[in-house]
Scaffold this motif. Sequence first.
Motif, short mmCIF file in Angstrom:
data_model
loop_
_atom_site.label_atom_id
_atom_site.label_comp_id
_atom_site.label_asym_id
_atom_site.label_seq_id
_atom_site.Cartn_x
_atom_site.Cartn_y
_atom_site.Cartn_z
N VAL A 2 4.56 57.96 -28.41
CA VAL A 2 4.00 56.92 -27.53
C VAL A 2 4.32 57.23 -26.07
O VAL A 2 3.44 57.14 -25.19
N GLU A 3 5.55 57.66 -25.79
CA GLU A 3 5.92 57.98 -24.40
C GLU A 3 5.07 59.15 -23.88
O GLU A 3 4.60 59.13 -22.74
N THR A 4 4.88 60.14 -24.72
CA THR A 4 4.07 61.30 -24.31
C THR A 4 2.64 60.87 -24.00
O THR A 4 2.06 61.26 -22.98
N PHE A 5 2.10 60.05 -24.88
CA PHE A 5 0.73 59.57 -24.66
C PHE A 5 0.65 58.76 -23.36
O PHE A 5 -0.26 58.95 -22.55
N MET A 6 1.63 57.89 -23.14
CA MET A 6 1.61 57.03 -21.95
C MET A 6 1.81 57.84 -20.67
O MET A 6 1.47 57.38 -19.58
N SER A 7 2.37 59.06 -20.79
CA SER A 7 2.63 59.86 -19.58
C SER A 7 1.34 60.41 -18.96
O SER A 7 1.35 60.93 -17.85
N SER A 8 0.23 60.31 -19.67
CA SER A 8 -1.01 60.91 -19.16
C SER A 8 -1.82 59.90 -18.35
O SER A 8 -2.00 58.76 -18.77
N THR A 9 -2.34 60.38 -17.23
CA THR A 9 -3.28 59.55 -16.47
C THR A 9 -4.70 60.10 -16.60
O THR A 9 -5.63 59.65 -15.94
N LEU A 10 -4.85 61.10 -17.46
CA LEU A 10 -6.16 61.73 -17.67
C LEU A 10 -6.93 60.93 -18.73
O LEU A 10 -6.32 60.30 -19.60
N PRO A 11 -8.26 60.97 -18.70
CA PRO A 11 -9.02 60.10 -19.62
C PRO A 11 -8.94 60.46 -21.10
O PRO A 11 -8.91 59.58 -21.94
N VAL A 12 -8.95 61.77 -21.44
CA VAL A 12 -9.02 62.11 -22.87
C VAL A 12 -7.85 63.03 -23.26
O VAL A 12 -7.97 64.26 -23.27
#
Length: 495
Positions: free
Chosen positions: A373-383
Amino acid sequence: RVFFGSALATLATASLPLERLLALAADASVAADVPAVTGSGKQVILARADVADLRASLRGQLLLAGDEGYETARKVWNGSFNRRPALIARCAGASDVIKAVNFGRAHELLVSVRGGGHSISGQSVCEGGLMIDLAQMNSVRVDPIGRRARVDGGTLLASLDREAQAFGLATTAGTVSHTGVAGLTLGGGFGRLGRKFSMACDNVRAYDLVTADGRFLRVSADENPDLNWGLRGGGGNFGVVTSFEYELHPVGPVLLGGVLIYPVAQAKEVLTFFDGFFEAAPDELYVDTTLVTTPDGNKVLVLDTTYCGSIADGERVLKPLREFRKPIVDAIAPTPYVKQQSSVDGTFAYGRHYYVKAGFVRSLPPDLVEAMVETFMSSTLPVTPVLTAPQGGAISRIAPDATAFPYREARHNLLVAAAWNDASGDEAHLTWARAAWKNLEPFTRGFYVNDNNADISQRRVLENYGSNYARLATLKAKYDPSNLFRLNANIQPHA
Ligand code: FAD
């Protein structure tokens, strides 16, 4: 064409034998010598007459740069790869494959093999070499009595699923229907039916294979059993499979399936509950999980379910998961299997740029869920989704050394992926995906050769096959000593 016409006319009047006339006509169809690249990276020049001979010998087409169809044929699913083969042999059948393989070997060319053209690594198209393209070899014949399907090497999963479902039958195939059967099956092949009927490679009863020396071999438990072991997870290392014969099973045609969608704020508790729930779930249940940003910018967790037993049993089995937390969407409903098999096709459109890293995990403990979840939340890119795809069930009841594919004990395949439109997005997406994978890789043991970009070292391929590697290397030395088929998770020939 002018040259061709006048050459024929001149020669005809000179009354040369017909054979010679035809040879010269074919020669005229190749305008000049063709620069190419060998497997070891050396630049060579292919004589125009040799290329013309190959062209004349094929039932299908030989495409060179500038020929009609060349630009389309060289395109593969992953738009990150914009390679230009010197020659594309669009094979019409096994005889064309044999001729292309013989030509590639005789000229020591860099050779790529294209099945469905859907690899993440893009290795089915090569720069400057010979692309053996099976896209036009895509027929499927189902024997509903014997429950078998004969499937050509360039076929896409949608064709296999649809033909088999006409008789209420199916075998394990991947989750995106425009993927090719060949690359998927040779690397292993996971899918919605995998926990019930095991992997795609475990369902192949026979292969037609063209080996590096141009021989056409039938491979099964009784014929060439060494290859029958190696083709189950060893990828494209041992030759070109022109046809697969799959065992089929009664499935559907309507199954219980569909998505549950939760706000990302609930992702940790849902994934942690899911881990325990899934550990005890029957083989009929498939659930993949995706942390993803919706097109309108919401971060969500999607659980995509399929139950391949009866609808009533599926309702009962899925009840605790559906009731654990109230999802934003519960779209689980009786659904035709073929519809389910193409339900996420649009998410993986042809020609975008993609990068994927993947590894196997035994379970989803809280520290891994936290990291996902943390890794996913670290992205500001759309996909930039973070995903798991399930294994276990029948897959894990086969011994790790019974086939070349060794990771039988894994329960999930963990992936990070990034998709973007063009090269301007390369740096941002590759940087994110590589950093993301640094967070998650420590939880993994081994990886699926089909789910990675080509940037895996030789050493990692060796380690990945573990104790099966030595046997694979011996097999490679026997059937492909010059490593003609090197554009894959490559096994070095070693006697
Ligand atoms: P290609 O690019 O044509 O081939 C890939 C490689 O396979 C080639 O480089 C060659 O080495 C070899 N090869 C291809 N055809 C032949 C042949 N006829 N004979 C010998 N060698 C050949 N995998 C799963 O298991 N389950 C999934 O659910 C799944 N989902 C996916 C979803 C997406 C969107 C993508 C991109 C991939 C998915 N994969 C899945 C991974 C998939 O298995 C690989 O991408 C696979 O390589 C695709 O096979 P292909 O024939 O389309 O690829």
